[in-house]
Design a protein around this motif. Structure first.
Motif, short mmCIF file in Angstrom:
data_model
loop_
_atom_site.label_atom_id
_atom_site.label_comp_id
_atom_site.label_asym_id
_atom_site.label_seq_id
_atom_site.Cartn_x
_atom_site.Cartn_y
_atom_site.Cartn_z
N ILE A 97 9.86 27.09 43.36
CA ILE A 97 9.95 28.33 42.58
C ILE A 97 11.07 28.18 41.56
O ILE A 97 12.17 27.72 41.89
CB ILE A 97 10.20 29.55 43.47
N LEU A 142 6.71 37.40 40.95
CA LEU A 142 6.50 36.00 41.30
C LEU A 142 5.05 35.68 41.00
O LEU A 142 4.14 36.30 41.57
CB LEU A 142 6.81 35.75 42.78
N ILE A 174 7.80 27.72 51.82
CA ILE A 174 8.35 28.29 50.59
C ILE A 174 9.78 28.74 50.86
O ILE A 174 10.02 29.58 51.73
CB ILE A 174 7.50 29.47 50.09
N SER A 224 13.02 29.20 48.10
CA SER A 224 13.55 28.95 46.76
C SER A 224 15.04 28.69 46.75
O SER A 224 15.57 28.10 45.80
CB SER A 224 13.25 30.15 45.86
N PHE A 253 9.38 34.86 37.82
CA PHE A 253 9.56 33.55 38.44
C PHE A 253 8.18 32.94 38.68
O PHE A 253 7.20 33.65 38.92
CB PHE A 253 10.32 33.67 39.75
N LEU A 260 5.81 30.10 40.83
CA LEU A 260 5.65 29.23 41.99
C LEU A 260 4.74 28.07 41.62
O LEU A 260 3.59 28.27 41.23
CB LEU A 260 5.08 29.99 43.17
#
Length: 244
Positions: A93, A110, A164, A166, A181, A183
């Motif tokens: 990310i 996101l 995941i 970040s 942001f 991914l």
């Protein structure tokens, strides 16, 4: 019911025939662990294929979680040690841009590379003072509560099941803006089984990994073997979040 569940997971693997190779490769081909296994309980369906050439394939589906792995195996004493090959790259990310949203509270999005919002990811907001705020993304902008007067400094996105994490990402949290942001999926849905191991329990195999254990059974009928072989097959059609 078990036959139907198995059919959804292992249909891609074709039988692998052992080659007469001297040395360790020949020992692997003759190892009693070689074969196809499955595990079915409630919403969980998993498959494991131990090949005579020293490779393995693994797949699991439970609830909204799908994961797969492939790599190599070797016998070390009474254990079968697994090594993922190639080692999977976790999703990443990164900050993308700040967009204007006049008259709106500060918010966070996101998104996937195609621009779609990603749901189900947890987030943590660290402020200039006090305790952090923990929340999650519902598939759209996350909006800073109107009664929150502290200044957000960092955001951390996480979803353990999909690797995941970040780490803290800096925020410029001004009212009337949206921090976006992105991914990058990388090897989304591919789990790293390096360090995991198998132990034989009669005709069954018990997989041990940090997340827990799974008992795999060897199918009793030839038809079950064919149906089970889709579960552990390497898959390239898994859909990362936001890419539906």
């Amino acid at each position: 019911m078990a036959t139907l569940c198995n059919a959804t997971v292992l249909f891609l693997i074709q039988p692998v025939h052992a080659q007469q190779i001297p040395g360790p490769a020949q020992e692997m081909a003759a190892d009693s662990v070689v074969g196809t296994y499955s595990s079915l309980e409630m919403e969980l369906a998993a498959g494991l294929r131990i090949n005579s050439d020293g490779t393995f394939e693994y797949g699991l589906s439970v609830g909204s979680l799908d994961e797969r792995a492939q790599g190599r195996w070797k016998r070390v004493g009474g254990r079968i040690e697994l090594t993922s090959d190639p080692r999977p790259v976790a999703p990443a990310i990164s900050a993308s841009r700040i967009e204007d949203a006049p008259g709106q509270e500060f918010s966070i999005r996101l998104v996937a590379p195609n621009g779609l919002d990603i749901p189900g990811v947890d987030l943590r907001i660290d402020f200039d003072t006090g305790q952090p705020l923990e929340s999650h993304l519902a598939g759209g902008p996350w909006i800073l509560p109107t009664n929150e007067k502290r200044q957000p400094r960092f955001v951390t996105f996480s979803k353990k099941a999909y690797r995941i994490d970040s780490g803290p990402l800096s925020l410029s949290a001004d009212a009337g803006t949206v921090a976006i942001f992105v991914l990058t999926p990388n090897d989304f849905g591919v789990v790293d089984l390096t360090g995991a191991y198998l132990e034989q329990n009669g005709e069954n195999l018990v997989l041990t990994r940090p997340e827990g254990t799974i008992t795999f059974e060897r199918p009793e009928r030839t038809s079950d073997v064919a149906e089970t072989e889709a579960l552990a097959a390497p898959r390239s059609d898994r859909t990362p979040p936001g890419n539906e």
